[in-house]
Design an enzyme around this catalytic site. Structure first.
Site: not given
Length: 798
Positions: A557-559, A562
């Site tokens: 889920p990095d983006h 963010g």
């Protein structure tokens, strides 16, 4: 604990149906009074799976914290009452469904003209302009077109759709962020505006730098191989009783792993310290890892790896997620009544502010259960003062942000703030650079440039006393700090929130750690893909009945995390506007995943064993899948939501005999014979070009879309017409493509975009102009190794 509600006193009217429901819910999580308007028969989303006792858990989960109003908007009387409701409404969220009719005066233009104070947030699959604006789609279609699908699954089989609506919920988060920015402007000016949020652009913007990577390769004259590779670099290994995801990226992690497997002589050569070399030789390394781990239990491997400083997480089943000790220690799930007489654990919320969860307060409404109360109150409200149209401005102009982010979380959050006017200062040091910056061995990469464009670069050695003093001076002049370092890092550096608050009580801080900054496993290390196994996503994102996880190279889920950090920052700025004090918000990356899986985990709790990997099949309809097209690794998604969609597909195929059995006229019959239907459809699609076939099916109003890679997104005619691909001359890279904005807003002006900074490029400028240091002081700090400047600047000075 005291209530903290950034949107207390704000009314939101929700006209969405399925797509976009999470946007209004998130606004409700932040304390807004959300009014769900639907016909007396109920919205279509009340029938969406997963179901329990004929109750939609999807509807229940995405409609927490809302009141219910039933109106027949084709009726003159109810339409008049709706207009009265809008008089005192601050934000209206719609997704092209109920009520959006020009002949009734309920189209976007008419609503904005009649209610100039109103923020109208429109969420659609492709945006309100462009060649595809009238296309029909599902989340599955958007995963294919937006750059997620091509990275999931193994190359020997069909690509794998995610089991959760990543595209739709990413767009909902972006719509929430956009609405909060508009709220900041609304408070300042009294004016509303119209926001156009595109799912296509929201997910393409969040698809792991696919466009930036492909654009840079193209500009260099290289062909980029864009093909799924199972788990790729994010390896999954079998243990005695399950699987783990093991990531060995840094030299320190490699040395720890090398010691664990017995220091093989082969790996003593410094050649192996480079991550790129290890990745290229994974066929040599991975079998040794597999042999070492196979005799140990899954949890034993995970705990020992973490003890050694190696990023490793166990692959949990949904039932194990709900029983996990770390989630229990964080109250990630709360037991509540999610529907009448149905109690289940539900994800508590994506955010906390000053330790208070921004999440569940009450369950979803029954149809119209607050109609008279809400409408009578609206009729008694005074008419708002006429709003004056204001010039389009960037909503965060004048806001200063310190970006301590690394990787793909904090840097993406701060970049979104920069895009809408904030002065973002990227804090780095050569002793601890952002690892995405140095991904290729140089001090600039396409991925870093994408996430750190529109920022200024500040080089400082924070481990020196002088460095901390300089940063304390910067903090005193900051509005927002974003960081996603390992748990405890900011405190250890003397930059934790207690210090920030003492230096600048009005400063907002947003922190995002892998597993959160508190909890039983909060000290665990990892990267975005490390969160997927713990939340049950790796287990479910798989082919049906597969023995081992298929895996993907999606860094989710990095983006998304963010985007959640940017949303949290905007919410805290709204709160500060009312209280004049800052706040500390937390976004745990793993809870971004459990948050998207909320309804599936509720279903698991209510019916253990019912939620399993299903490949590309879906309870949303049938047929539903990924089908081959002419050419190598060319695919199309076709997803029939209803019997009407199916009949349109049959007609588009030329009404073949195999498609006409009476059993196929309803979804249950098609689901029962899904394998045979899929084979027939695949035989038909395999003869056609995926773009041409998509155009044929869209002309027939069948939800369908081609699987697009990063390179294909660059060439997409719809995205080009909407100005989404941004080609920029980036220093140290040359001509590079960046992803454009996910939304357009009538009151915000064009988003700001300029090239990413070199490390320390603006150090002297910031010290001189912002911190008011004289030249001799700056020079001494540079000479002492406290401040750092770009290599180009250093050469020029030397």
């Amino acid at each position: 604990m005291a209530e903290i509600s950034p949107l207390k006193g704000v009314r939101v009217v929700d006209l969405t149906d399925g797509l976009g429901e999470m946007c209004a819910r998130l606004l409700g999580d932040f304390g807004a009074d959300v009014v769900r308007v639907e016909p007396a028969t109920g919205s279509n989303s009340r029938a969406l799976p997963p179901l329990h006792r004929e109750e939609s858990l999807s509807f229940a989960y995405r409609n927490f914290n809302k009141s219910g109003v039933a109106l027949d908007l084709s009726s003159d009387a109810d339409r008049a009452r709706f207009q009265i409701l809008l008089r005192g409404t601050d934000i209206l969220v719609e997704s092209g469904g109920y009520g959006a009719r020009a002949d009734l005066g309920l189209d976007n233009a008419a609503l904005c003209a009649r209610h100039p104070h109103l923020v109208l947030t429109s969420i659609s699959n492709f945006g309100l302009t462009g060649p595809y604006r009238d296309w029909v789609a599902t989340d599955a279609v958007m995963e294919a077109m937006g750059g997620v699908l091509f990275k999931a699954g193994v190359p020997e089989r069909e690509p794998l759709l995610p089991p959760v609506p990543i595209a739709y919920e990413t767009a909902a988060v972006m719509a929430t962020y956009a609405s909060l920015l508009a709220r900041l402007q609304q408070v300042a000016s009294g004016s509303g505006q119209h926001i156009d949020v595109s799912v296509f652009e929201s997910i393409a913007q969040a698809a792991d730098w696919s466009m930036a990577t492909a654009g840079f390769a193209r500009a260099q004259g290289n062909d980029l191989l864009e093909l799924r590779a199972g788990s790729g670099a994010y390896s999954i290994f079998r243990c005695r009783d399950g699987h783990v995801r093991l990531l060995v990226l840094s030299p320190r992690q490699w040395h720890a792993m090398r010691a664990w497997i017995g220091e093989p002589e082969l790996f003593q050569d410094p050649f192996w310290d480079a991550y790129a070399q290890r990745l290229q030789n994974s066929d040599i390394i991975n079998p040794l890892f597999e042999a070492h781990l196979a005799g140990m239990d899954r949890d034993e491997v995970a705990f020992e790896a973490q003890r050694r400083g190696i990023a490793c997480t166990p692959v949990l089943k949904p039932e194990e997620v709900l029983e996990n000790a770390h989630f229990a220690s964080r109250d990630t799930f709360v037991n509540v009544e999610v529907a009448p007489e149905i109690e289940a654990p539900t994800a508590a919320g994506f955010f906390s502010i000053d330790g208070v969860r921004q999440g569940f307060r009450h369950g979803a409404p029954s149809v119209g259960n607050h109609t008279e109360m809400m409408l009578n109150a609206a009729e008694a409200e005074p008419r708002p003062e006429p709003a004056q149209a204001s010039a389009a401005t960037l909503p965060l102009a004048g806001v200063r942000v310190l970006d301590f982010g690394i990787g793909g979380v904090g840097v993406e959050g701060s970049r979104l703030l920069a895009e809408f006017g904030a002065d973002v200062i990227k804090i780095e040091s050569r002793t601890y650079p952002d690892f995405i910056r140095v991904l290729t061995g140089a001090e600039m990469s396409a991925q870093f440039a994408s996430s750190s464009r529109t920022k200024r670069g500040f080089g400082v050695n924070v481990k020196t006393e002088g460095g901390r003093q300089v940063l304390h001076k910067l903090i005193a002049k900051a509005d927002v700090i974003i960081e996603n370092n390992s748990t405890g890092t900011m405190d250890a550096l003397g930059l934790g929130y207690d210090i920030v608050k003492s230096l600048n009580p009005r400063c907002v801080m947003v922190s995002s750690q892998l597993l959160g900054h508190h909890g039983a496993w909060s000290q665990w290390i990892g990267y975005g893909p490390s969160a997927q196994p713990l939340a049950g996503l790796v287990h479910l994102w798989n082919y049906a009945n597969a023995e081992a996880p298929a895996g993907s190279t999606v860094i989710f889920p990095d983006h998304l995390a963010g985007r959640l950090t940017a949303t949290a920052a905007a919410a805290c700025l709204v709160l500060r506007g009312r209280t004049d004090v800052g706040a500390h918000s937390e976004v745990a990356q793993v809870e971004a995943v459990t948050g998207l899986m909320g309804d599936l985990l509720m279903k698991t709790a209510l019916e253990p064993g019912s939620v399993v990997a299903a490949g590309n099949r879906s309870d949303m309809g049938a047929p539903w899948g990924v089908y081959p097209c002419a050419g190598e690794q060319q695919w199309i998604v076709i997803s029939c939501r209803s019997d009407t969609d199916w009949q349109r597909l049959v007609t588009a195929m030329g009404t073949p005999d195999w498609a006409t059995p009476p059993a196929y006229t309803d979804v249950a019959g098609r689901q029962a014979d899904a394998s045979a239907i899929d084979l027939h459809i695949a035989e038909w699609t395999a003869r056609s070009n995926k773009i041409e076939l998509t155009q044929t099916l869209q002309a027939a109003r069948v939800p369908a879309g081609p699987m697009l890679t990063g390179g294909e997104l660059l060439d997409d005619t719809h995205l080009i017409e909407r100005g989404f691909p941004l080609w920029i001359e980036q220093q140290d890279l040359g001509r590079t493509a960046f992803e454009g904005p996910a939304f357009r807003a009538s009151g915000m002006g064009a988003p700001s975009t300029f090239q990413a900074p070199r490390l320390g490029e603006h150090t002297v400028e910031i010290c001189r102009e912002l911190l008011e240091m004289d030249a001799s002081e700056i020079e001494k700090l540079i000479a002492d190794g406290v401040l750092e400047v770009s290599r180009v600047e250093a050469l020029a000075a030397g």
